[in-house]
Scaffold this active site. Structure first.
Site, PDB file in Angstrom:
ATOM      1  N   GLU A 155       0.853  -1.193   0.000  1.00 50.73           N
ATOM      2  CA  GLU A 155       0.000   0.000   0.000  1.00 50.73           C
ATOM      3  C   GLU A 155       0.885   1.238   0.000  1.00 50.73           C
ATOM      4  OE1 GLU A 155      -2.419   3.052   0.130  1.00 50.73           O
ATOM      5  OE2 GLU A 155      -3.121   1.016  -0.288  1.00 50.73           O
ATOM      6  N   ARG A 211     -17.967   2.932   4.190  1.00 52.58           N
ATOM      7  CA  ARG A 211     -16.799   2.389   3.480  1.00 52.58           C
ATOM      8  C   ARG A 211     -15.662   2.065   4.442  1.00 52.58           C
ATOM      9  NH1 ARG A 211     -16.726   3.015  -2.272  1.00 52.58           N
ATOM     10  NH2 ARG A 211     -14.532   2.397  -2.187  1.00 52.58           N
ATOM     11  N   TYR A 237     -29.434   7.176   2.829  1.00 49.88           N
ATOM     12  CA  TYR A 237     -29.760   5.944   3.563  1.00 49.88           C
ATOM     13  C   TYR A 237     -29.035   5.966   4.899  1.00 49.88           C
ATOM     14  CZ  TYR A 237     -25.453   4.510   1.066  1.00 49.88           C
ATOM     15  OH  TYR A 237     -24.182   4.453   0.516  1.00 49.88           O
ATOM     16  N   ASP A 263     -10.549  -1.479  -9.614  1.00 50.80           N
ATOM     17  CA  ASP A 263     -10.587  -0.288 -10.456  1.00 50.80           C
ATOM     18  C   ASP A 263      -9.474  -0.240 -11.487  1.00 50.80           C
ATOM     19  OD1 ASP A 263     -12.897   0.693  -9.412  1.00 50.80           O
ATOM     20  OD2 ASP A 263     -11.977   2.280  -8.221  1.00 50.80           O
TER      21      ASP A 263
END
Length: 393
Positions: free
Chosen positions: A33, A106, A196, A273
């Site tokens: 990362e 998320r 939501y 992605d």
């Protein structure tokens, strides 16, 4: 860790999901990362049954449900007059597909996958930007992927749309007057608004999306809060009243890429992605990434000998055979869905007429997407047949 079997590049939802999927098949995985710490930005994310099915297979669904909200219904409204257009009964949808529709923050989903990777022994390394690839590992490095450049010579495509986000604490009047058992989208001319509940009803998640005149004019400074306010001026009171709760210091310009049909280059495989960044209109971006890792893991299991060695050629060939076509469908459908949501004039009226006529329990537009994730091309269901707007009476 000794020399890993697989290197995963990128510690987002797709990278962590892939690292977990491969480690549970007995492989030694190193994840790189580039940031100094693991984390995820944004707010809410929607997980349809094709994702919660995989989380259940991983043994992670119960934790995800505890962290999120399982809503009762999904409602679409007209953003101009606020009227209801159509509805999905998400409790019945769970019966149809066997798994729930879940909304979750998320960062909570990211933390869940990170903890799962730690438990199974993924080697997690931060501050590790990847600048080039040799043909020895795997890649999952996002919209601006270096690995993608090995296979596709393309650039991200701007939609000229912008997403603004924000969350509202449950104790405020706006939340107390809102049904947190609903996922609601207000569709309007060149804009839409979604809300939501999150974290068991502690927060109301809001997303406002609009087309930027500055982007269409080729200006550099586009997507700013003043454009959000102007784009929403013609919407109903509920939408406009939500704008003061949006984050005003950050926004997300919406890009995708043309579908790539080649994801494997020797021993390098794209996922997430880096392979298929979509627009967000059918809420499948993170789900596709999680599906990618699961499918790759399943094909590794099918091509692993008793001594633990993997026959990578058939495993990667099987992955390549099934995932690009499915994700091409999702990326192109997402674009079309955005066009449908943002109609004006007579086409808007035709859309509204067709949506109001839809039966709540008509699943013809979700069966191709929410069922079990295909492992082979013959398992991929037929996609839905679009209904022409001109058929509206």
């Amino acid at each position: 860790m000794s020399q890993p079997d697989v290197i995963v590049v990128g510690g987002g939802l797709g990278g962590l999901g892939a690292a977990f999927a491969l480690t549970r098949q007995g492989l030694r995985v190193r994840l790189l990362e580039r940031a100094p710490a693991f984390g995820e930005v944004g707010a809410g994310i929607q997980l349809a049954p094709n994702c919660t099915r995989i989380l259940d297979d991983y043994g992670l669904l119960d934790e995800a449900v505890r962290l999120g909200v399982v809503p009762d219904s999904m409602v679409m409204r007209d953003a101009v007059d606020g009227s209801k257009l159509t509805r999905l009964d998400l409790r019945d949808l769970k019966k149809r597909y066997g798994y729930p529709y879940l909304v979750i923050h998320r960062s909570d989903l990211h933390g869940l996958l990170l903890r799962a990777c730690e438990r199974v022994g993924v080697e997690l390394i931060t501050d590790a930007p990847v600048t080039s690839y040799e043909n020895t590992g795997g890649g999952a490095d996002g919209l601006h992927s270096l690995a993608r450049e090995l296979l596709v010579d393309d650039e991200p495509v701007s939609s000229a749309y912008v997403a603004c986000r924000g969350t509202v604490p449950a104790e405020l009047p706006r939340v107390r007057s809102t049904d947190l058992g609903e996922v609601v989208v207000y569709v309007g001319p060149s804009c839409h608004f979604v809300h939501y509940g999150l974290r068991g009803g502690e927060l109301l998640n809001q997303v406002a999306v609009f087309e930027s005149p500055k982007a269409l004019a080729g200006q550099e400074d586009w997507g700013t809060p003043d454009e959000l306010d102007a784009a929403s001026a013609g919407t109903c009171d509920f939408v406009r009243d939500g704008l003061p709760y949006m984050w005003r210091d950050k926004w997300w310009r919406m890009f995708d890429r043309e579908p790539a049909m080649t994801w494997v280059h020797g021993r390098i495989a794209l996922l997430g992605d880096s392979a298929h960044p979509p627009l967000q209109y059918i809420a499948q971006g993170a789900i596709m990434a999680i599906e990618d890792g699961w499918v790759l893991g399943e094909h590794i299991a099918r091509n692993r000998a008793a001594d633990g060695t993997v026959d990578w050629d058939p495993a990667l060939t099987a992955y390549q055979a099934v995932r690009p076509e499915h994700c091409r469908r999702v990326v192109t459908t997402s674009r079309k869905r955005g066009e449908l949501w943002h109609l004006d004039g007579v086409p808007r009226e035709q859309r509204n007429t067709l949506l109001r006529a839809r039966d709540t329990y008509d699943y013809s537009f979700t069966d191709w997407l929410y069922g079990p994730t295909a492992l082979t091309p013959d398992q991929e269901p037929e996609i839905f047949a679009p209904i022409p707007l001109s058929s509206a009476s």
